[in-house]
Design an enzyme around this catalytic site. Structure first.
Site, short mmCIF file in Angstrom:
data_model
loop_
_atom_site.label_atom_id
_atom_site.label_comp_id
_atom_site.label_asym_id
_atom_site.label_seq_id
_atom_site.Cartn_x
_atom_site.Cartn_y
_atom_site.Cartn_z
N LYS A 22 0.94 -1.33 0.25
CA LYS A 22 -0.07 -0.01 0.01
C LYS A 22 1.09 1.52 0.31
O LYS A 22 0.69 2.51 -0.99
CB LYS A 22 -0.81 0.26 1.26
CG LYS A 22 -1.97 0.48 1.02
CD LYS A 22 -3.05 0.47 1.90
CE LYS A 22 -2.84 0.60 3.51
NZ LYS A 22 -2.83 1.65 4.04
N GLY A 97 -4.97 7.92 5.58
CA GLY A 97 -4.17 8.68 6.55
C GLY A 97 -2.89 8.97 5.41
O GLY A 97 -2.81 10.38 5.43
N ASP A 323 1.91 -0.94 11.95
CA ASP A 323 0.79 -1.65 12.15
C ASP A 323 0.94 -2.77 12.18
O ASP A 323 -0.19 -3.63 11.31
CB ASP A 323 0.47 -1.61 9.72
CG ASP A 323 0.36 -0.34 9.77
OD1 ASP A 323 0.46 0.76 10.94
OD2 ASP A 323 0.80 0.32 8.37
C1 S3P Z 1 2.50 4.74 6.34
C2 S3P Z 1 2.99 5.24 6.83
C3 S3P Z 1 2.58 4.36 8.43
C4 S3P Z 1 1.62 2.91 8.76
C5 S3P Z 1 0.63 3.51 7.40
C6 S3P Z 1 1.49 3.37 5.85
C7 S3P Z 1 3.54 5.52 4.87
O1 S3P Z 1 1.87 5.87 9.55
O2 S3P Z 1 0.91 3.73 9.93
O3 S3P Z 1 0.11 2.20 7.29
O4 S3P Z 1 3.07 4.58 3.79
O5 S3P Z 1 4.54 6.59 5.01
P1 S3P Z 1 2.67 6.84 9.94
O6 S3P Z 1 4.06 7.85 9.30
O7 S3P Z 1 1.37 7.71 10.54
O8 S3P Z 1 3.48 5.94 11.30
#
Ligand code: S3P
Length: 441
Positions: A22, A97, A323
């Site tokens: 992802k 997010g 995660d």
């Molecule tokens: C991600 C970073 C992580 C992770 C998210 C994907 C990314 O979040 O939990 O599922 O692709 O950069 P955080 O940057 O908030 O730790």
């Protein structure tokens, strides 16, 4: 909402491929959209989160061809650094997010307003962590109370480069600042005291940007990007997502008599904390066919069921498995002895309050545990718990999948109230697990 239940199954056998990574998928679409020329993407995750990124990039002028139109690969024709156009409508970031925060960085460096919104889960998550550094660079924001979305980014193509020390270990915040730095004169620097996933750095280099990473004496990193690079379209091969592979890995470990192989999984060392932890717990996990594809290490993971023992997971490991704590908690519930997880307060601001939701679901399944603001200890008995409970997924894909994994070993079925969030990261999860021998229906 359609509920889904996982019943105790016999054993898991076979070879599977889990969907694409992802994090890498989002970045491939974004960087393809600001590169000049054609980017081809093999193995893109076609989950809802990533489809939101694709739609948003199209709204801002990138041209994207789906595999159905272009023979198995995604093709992106980008607009060049700083070349995205003002969207006429709000960008819907869905549940993601990563999409929201990385795109905020990109749009902060474009001289117009971009409005972002998402689902109830995303609109409750903190955005100040990205708006604070981007305001220091010169962008401004209109947010809901508490720095939440829906949010309007008022960008500029005259941002100032900054040197920013991350207050929380977050690859999303690091990436947002680096992406803003692309359309900013000079050198933009991010300092992180705990290394987080470096997919942005690797992919920026792959597309032709100058990115320098200095590993500091305390293990932290200083990452700099030089503004106005000429990014050119590239071939990107997306490995399978280690975060998705973690579900069948734990399932095979806790289901007696299992022996499975998961092919072509991304093994970036900043993502493999879950495998280190499960191996420490006594998990029989082997790696074969190790190779490198488009700048990312890849391997097949071979897993056999194992008697697991509780461990202490140190706080410094959190960024490399952030995660995977929900599914680790399911493994811990089946292990002998206690598993203590420290430094995991960030789980409270993910797609749901993952610490709270995991704790409530495990207690309802008959597991003993203690939970604090940023830690949890799960007391395993050496056998799976009784189960028989219903878990509210709270719009959180990893919560839904974690409890379905536990249901494969628990005495009574475990039901999740809503199957749909799983499509954000792992479309086809139940069918793929059932192909191995699970009974999820
Ligand atoms: C991600 C970073 C992580 C992770 C998210 C994907 C990314 O979040 O939990 O599922 O692709 O950069 P955080 O940057 O908030 O730790």
């Amino acid at each position: 909402m359609s509920a889904i239940a996982s019943h105790k199954c016999k054993n898991l056998k076979g070879r599977i491929v889990v969907p694409g990574d992802k994090s890498i998928s989002h970045r491939a679409l974004m960087l393809g959209g600001i590169a000049v020329g054609e980017t081809t993407i093999h193995g893109l995750l076609e989950g809802e989160d990533v489809l939101c990124t694709a739609a948003a990039m199209e709204q801002m002028g990138a041209q994207i061809e789906r595999p159905s139109e272009s023979g198995g690969v995604w093709r992106v024709y980008g607009r060049g650094v700083g070349g995205l156009s003002e969207p006429t409508e709000t960008l819907d970031m869905g549940n993601s997010g990563t999409a929201a925060r990385l795109m905020t960085g990109l749009m902060a460096a474009h001289p117009f307003s971009t409005k972002f919104s998402g689902d109830a889960s995303l609109n409750s998550r903190p955005m100040a962590r990205v708006t604070v550094p981007l305001e220091q660079m010169g962008a401004s924001f209109v947010t809901e109370d508490g720095g939440r979305m829906p949010m309007t980014v008022k960008g500029s193509d005259q941002l100032m480069p900054i040197e920013y020390t991350l207050p929380v270990a977050s690859a999303q915040v690091k990436s947002a600042v680096l992406f803003a730095g692309l359309n900013t004169a000079g050198i933009t620097t991010v300092i992180e005291s705990h290394a987080t996933r470096d997919h942005s750095e690797r992919m920026l280099q792959h597309f032709g940007a100058t990115v320098e990473t200095e590993v500091m004496n305390d293990g932290g990193r200083r990452i700099s990007v030089t503004g106005y690079p000429e990014l050119t379209g590239q071939a990107v091969i997306v490995p399978s997502d280690i975060s998705s592979a973690a579900f069948p890995v734990v399932a095979a470990l806790i289901t007696p008599g299992s022996h499975i192989t998961i092919s072509g999984v991304g093994m970036n060392p900043l993502r493999t904390g879950i495998l280190d932890t499960l191996i420490e717990m006594g998990g029989d996990i082997q790696f074969v066919n190790e190779c490198e594809e488009a700048g990312e290490p890849v391997a097949d993971i071979v897993v056999k069921s194992s008697n697991l023992t509780g461990v202490v997971v140190p706080p410094e490991r959190a960024p490399s498995m952030i995660d995977e704590y929900p599914v680790l908690a399911m493994a811990a519930a089946c292990a002998s002895g206690s598993t203590r997880m420290d430094g995991i307060g960030e789980l409270r601001v993910k797609e749901s309050d993952r610490l709270g939701v995991v704790a409530r679901g495990l207690i309802a399944a008959g597991v003993q545990l203690e939970e604090g603001e940023d830690w949890m200890t799960v007391h395993g008995t050496g056998s799976p718990p009784k189960g028989g409970n219903m878990v509210a997924a709270e719009l959180d894909h990893r919560i839904a999948m974690s409890f379905l994994i536990l249901g494969m070993a628990s005495d009574q079925p475990i039901t999740v109230d809503d199957a749909s969030p799983m499509d954000t990261s792992f479309p086809g999860f139940a069918d793929l697990m059932n192909d191995l021998g699970a009974e999820i229906k």
